[in-house]
Structures are given as structure tokens and as C-alpha cells.
Design a protein around this motif. Structure first.
Motif, PDB file in Angstrom:
ATOM      1  N   ILE A  45       0.979  -3.738   7.815  1.00 34.27           N
ATOM      2  CA  ILE A  45       1.838  -2.923   6.956  1.00 34.27           C
ATOM      3  C   ILE A  45       2.986  -2.343   7.760  1.00 34.27           C
ATOM      4  O   ILE A  45       2.953  -2.297   8.978  1.00 34.27           O
ATOM      5  CB  ILE A  45       1.048  -1.773   6.290  1.00 34.27           C
ATOM      6  CG1 ILE A  45       0.415  -0.862   7.353  1.00 34.27           C
ATOM      7  CG2 ILE A  45      -0.007  -2.316   5.351  1.00 34.27           C
ATOM      8  CD1 ILE A  45      -0.215   0.394   6.797  1.00 34.27           C
ATOM      9  N   LYS A  52       3.725   1.254  -2.430  1.00 36.17           N
ATOM     10  CA  LYS A  52       2.357   1.050  -1.962  1.00 36.17           C
ATOM     11  C   LYS A  52       2.228  -0.345  -1.365  1.00 36.17           C
ATOM     12  O   LYS A  52       2.776  -1.307  -1.894  1.00 36.17           O
ATOM     13  CB  LYS A  52       1.353   1.220  -3.103  1.00 36.17           C
ATOM     14  CG  LYS A  52       1.080   2.657  -3.439  1.00 36.17           C
ATOM     15  CD  LYS A  52      -0.086   2.779  -4.399  1.00 36.17           C
ATOM     16  CE  LYS A  52      -0.343   4.241  -4.719  1.00 36.17           C
ATOM     17  NZ  LYS A  52      -1.442   4.390  -5.682  1.00 36.17           N
ATOM     18  N   GLN A  53       1.487  -0.410  -0.259  1.00 35.06           N
ATOM     19  CA  GLN A  53       1.253  -1.672   0.423  1.00 35.06           C
ATOM     20  C   GLN A  53      -0.254  -1.923   0.505  1.00 35.06           C
ATOM     21  O   GLN A  53      -1.010  -1.000   0.776  1.00 35.06           O
ATOM     22  CB  GLN A  53       1.815  -1.625   1.836  1.00 35.06           C
ATOM     23  CG  GLN A  53       3.311  -1.325   1.900  1.00 35.06           C
ATOM     24  CD  GLN A  53       3.753  -1.126   3.329  1.00 35.06           C
ATOM     25  OE1 GLN A  53       3.603  -2.017   4.157  1.00 35.06           O
ATOM     26  NE2 GLN A  53       4.288   0.047   3.630  1.00 35.06           N
ATOM     27  N   VAL A  54      -0.664  -3.147   0.293  1.00 36.39           N
ATOM     28  CA  VAL A  54      -2.071  -3.502   0.420  1.00 36.39           C
ATOM     29  C   VAL A  54      -2.426  -3.519   1.899  1.00 36.39           C
ATOM     30  O   VAL A  54      -1.749  -4.141   2.707  1.00 36.39           O
ATOM     31  CB  VAL A  54      -2.360  -4.871  -0.213  1.00 36.39           C
ATOM     32  CG1 VAL A  54      -3.796  -5.308   0.060  1.00 36.39           C
ATOM     33  CG2 VAL A  54      -2.097  -4.827  -1.709  1.00 36.39           C
ATOM     34  N   GLU A  57      -8.476  -5.890   1.286  1.00 37.13           N
ATOM     35  CA  GLU A  57      -9.175  -6.175   0.027  1.00 37.13           C
ATOM     36  C   GLU A  57     -10.590  -5.591   0.052  1.00 37.13           C
ATOM     37  O   GLU A  57     -11.262  -5.566  -0.965  1.00 37.13           O
ATOM     38  CB  GLU A  57      -9.229  -7.685  -0.219  1.00 37.13           C
ATOM     39  CG  GLU A  57      -7.864  -8.310  -0.438  1.00 37.13           C
ATOM     40  CD  GLU A  57      -7.137  -7.778  -1.663  1.00 37.13           C
ATOM     41  OE1 GLU A  57      -7.795  -7.469  -2.680  1.00 37.13           O
ATOM     42  OE2 GLU A  57      -5.903  -7.648  -1.599  1.00 37.13           O
ATOM     43  N   SER A  96      -7.694   0.628   1.209  1.00 37.85           N
ATOM     44  CA  SER A  96      -7.255  -0.380   0.248  1.00 37.85           C
ATOM     45  C   SER A  96      -5.735  -0.480   0.230  1.00 37.85           C
ATOM     46  O   SER A  96      -5.173  -1.577   0.232  1.00 37.85           O
ATOM     47  CB  SER A  96      -7.756  -0.024  -1.151  1.00 37.85           C
ATOM     48  OG  SER A  96      -9.151   0.185  -1.140  1.00 37.85           O
ATOM     49  N   GLU A  97      -5.065   0.679   0.209  1.00 34.99           N
ATOM     50  CA  GLU A  97      -3.602   0.718   0.126  1.00 34.99           C
ATOM     51  C   GLU A  97      -3.050   1.834   1.013  1.00 34.99           C
ATOM     52  O   GLU A  97      -3.769   2.757   1.392  1.00 34.99           O
ATOM     53  CB  GLU A  97      -3.139   0.973  -1.313  1.00 34.99           C
ATOM     54  CG  GLU A  97      -3.480  -0.122  -2.277  1.00 34.99           C
ATOM     55  CD  GLU A  97      -3.047   0.196  -3.700  1.00 34.99           C
ATOM     56  OE1 GLU A  97      -2.817  -0.762  -4.448  1.00 34.99           O
ATOM     57  OE2 GLU A  97      -2.954   1.383  -4.077  1.00 34.99           O
ATOM     58  N   TYR A  98      -1.750   1.721   1.286  1.00 40.47           N
ATOM     59  CA  TYR A  98      -1.032   2.723   2.064  1.00 40.47           C
ATOM     60  C   TYR A  98       0.296   2.984   1.374  1.00 40.47           C
ATOM     61  O   TYR A  98       0.910   2.070   0.821  1.00 40.47           O
ATOM     62  CB  TYR A  98      -0.764   2.205   3.485  1.00 40.47           C
ATOM     63  CG  TYR A  98       0.168   3.090   4.275  1.00 40.47           C
ATOM     64  CD1 TYR A  98      -0.294   4.245   4.888  1.00 40.47           C
ATOM     65  CD2 TYR A  98       1.521   2.780   4.403  1.00 40.47           C
ATOM     66  CE1 TYR A  98       0.555   5.064   5.608  1.00 40.47           C
ATOM     67  CE2 TYR A  98       2.373   3.597   5.121  1.00 40.47           C
ATOM     68  CZ  TYR A  98       1.890   4.729   5.724  1.00 40.47           C
ATOM     69  OH  TYR A  98       2.735   5.545   6.422  1.00 40.47           O
ATOM     70  N   GLU A  99       0.735   4.246   1.414  1.00 36.92           N
ATOM     71  CA  GLU A  99       2.031   4.594   0.821  1.00 36.92           C
ATOM     72  C   GLU A  99       2.734   5.623   1.709  1.00 36.92           C
ATOM     73  O   GLU A  99       2.149   6.656   2.053  1.00 36.92           O
ATOM     74  CB  GLU A  99       1.833   5.158  -0.585  1.00 36.92           C
ATOM     75  CG  GLU A  99       3.132   5.472  -1.301  1.00 36.92           C
ATOM     76  CD  GLU A  99       2.887   5.902  -2.740  1.00 36.92           C
ATOM     77  OE1 GLU A  99       3.779   5.661  -3.571  1.00 36.92           O
ATOM     78  OE2 GLU A  99       1.828   6.484  -3.038  1.00 36.92           O
ATOM     79  N   TYR A 109      -3.249   7.104   2.701  1.00 41.72           N
ATOM     80  CA  TYR A 109      -4.118   5.936   2.605  1.00 41.72           C
ATOM     81  C   TYR A 109      -5.046   6.125   1.415  1.00 41.72           C
ATOM     82  O   TYR A 109      -5.558   7.218   1.186  1.00 41.72           O
ATOM     83  CB  TYR A 109      -4.951   5.766   3.875  1.00 41.72           C
ATOM     84  CG  TYR A 109      -4.153   5.272   5.053  1.00 41.72           C
ATOM     85  CD1 TYR A 109      -4.015   3.909   5.293  1.00 41.72           C
ATOM     86  CD2 TYR A 109      -3.541   6.166   5.917  1.00 41.72           C
ATOM     87  CE1 TYR A 109      -3.293   3.450   6.381  1.00 41.72           C
ATOM     88  CE2 TYR A 109      -2.811   5.706   7.010  1.00 41.72           C
ATOM     89  CZ  TYR A 109      -2.697   4.354   7.230  1.00 41.72           C
ATOM     90  OH  TYR A 109      -1.965   3.899   8.304  1.00 41.72           O
ATOM     91  N   TYR A 110      -5.264   5.045   0.671  1.00 35.00           N
ATOM     92  CA  TYR A 110      -6.112   5.085  -0.505  1.00 35.00           C
ATOM     93  C   TYR A 110      -7.322   4.183  -0.284  1.00 35.00           C
ATOM     94  O   TYR A 110      -7.168   2.994  -0.032  1.00 35.00           O
ATOM     95  CB  TYR A 110      -5.353   4.585  -1.745  1.00 35.00           C
ATOM     96  CG  TYR A 110      -4.133   5.399  -2.083  1.00 35.00           C
ATOM     97  CD1 TYR A 110      -4.193   6.399  -3.039  1.00 35.00           C
ATOM     98  CD2 TYR A 110      -2.911   5.159  -1.453  1.00 35.00           C
ATOM     99  CE1 TYR A 110      -3.069   7.145  -3.359  1.00 35.00           C
ATOM    100  CE2 TYR A 110      -1.789   5.905  -1.762  1.00 35.00           C
ATOM    101  CZ  TYR A 110      -1.873   6.896  -2.712  1.00 35.00           C
ATOM    102  OH  TYR A 110      -0.765   7.631  -3.020  1.00 35.00           O
TER     103      TYR A 110
END
Length: 142
Positions: A45, A52-54, A57, A96-99, A109-110
């Protein structure tokens, strides 16, 4: 003459010690930057990218996220020393994701639950030192 030589040697040693101390400080800053770059490369990332970036998974279970929230809250003020790597180790997988929020200068981070996508844990980290700034959760209890 002998006194001058001793004085020159002593001054040279003092100069070497002073320069070596400055060199160590520069290495520490370079090391922190290297760790940030490694984190970006590992997760694939852009830590300052828009939207939002993956990150992964992989998903944690609701129980893992609840345990991480309990762990975080049990630390009191020490939780503000936590980093992304601490959460990753505690939860057992990457987020899972970052923003990135450029206006507020932080990254969130999510972690989403594998067994219930509406459940999540969201630690927010400060730019610069990468320590916990704030956090949130959905579907988890304090």
C-alpha cells in the motif's frame, strides 16, 4: 612539544566521539524511514495514498477482534504506544483495509470479521511515529 601532541590527540578523540554520536542519530532516523518503507512494501500500500486500499484478504474472527479490543483497553494509557505491528501480532493477521487522512495526518487500519463483515476494529495511527492515536469499533463491546 609533547604537551601539544597530547592536546592534539585528546582533541581528535573528542571530535571522533562527537561525530560518532551524531552519526548514530542519523542512523536512527534512517532506520525509522526504512521500517516505514518496509511496512509499505509488505502490505503493498501507499501509506499516503488517497482512498481506502486493500491490505489483505485475510479476516479475523469476531472473537479475535473482541480479544484485541479487550487487550487494547486493558492497557490504559500504555495503549498509545501501540503500533500497527502490535495489532497485527495480537489479531493474528494483517488488516483488511487502510485509509490515509491527509487533512488530519493519520492512517486508519480496518480489520473486518470473517464471520460477520459488519463487525470491525479500526485503530488510527499518527503520522511520524506510527503510534496509536485513536480507534473505533463496530459490533464489539467494551
Amino acid at each position: 612539544m609533547k604537551t601539544k601532541r597530547i592536546l592534539i590527540i585528546v582533541l581528535a578523540m573528542v571530535l571522533m566521539v562527537a561525530l560518532s554520536a551524531c552519526g548514530q542519530k542519523a542512523d536512527t532516523n534512517a532506520s525509522a524511514e526504512t521500517e516505514t518503507n518496509a511496512a509499505e512494501a509488505d502490505a503493498g500500500i501507499d501509506l499516503k495514498g488517497e482512498g481506502k486500499q486493500v491490505v489483505s484478504e485475510d479476516r479475523a474472527t469476531v472473537e479475535q477482534l473482541q480479544a484485541a479490543l479487550d487487550w487494547q483497553e486493558g492497557m490504559g494509557d500504555e495503549k498509545f504506544k501501540l503500533t500497527y505491528e502490535d495489532y497485527k501480532a495480537q489479531i493474528g493477521c494483517d488488516a483488511s483495509e487502510y485509509e490515509w487522512n491527509g487533512a488530519a495526518n493519520y492512517g486508519a487500519y480496518y480489520w473486518y470479521a470473517s464471520d460477520d463483515e459488519s463487525v470491525s476494529l479500526t485503530p488510527v495511527f499518527k503520522d511520524g511515529d506510527g503510534t496509536l492515536f485513536a480507534g473505533g469499533s463496530k459490533g464489539l463491546s467494551f
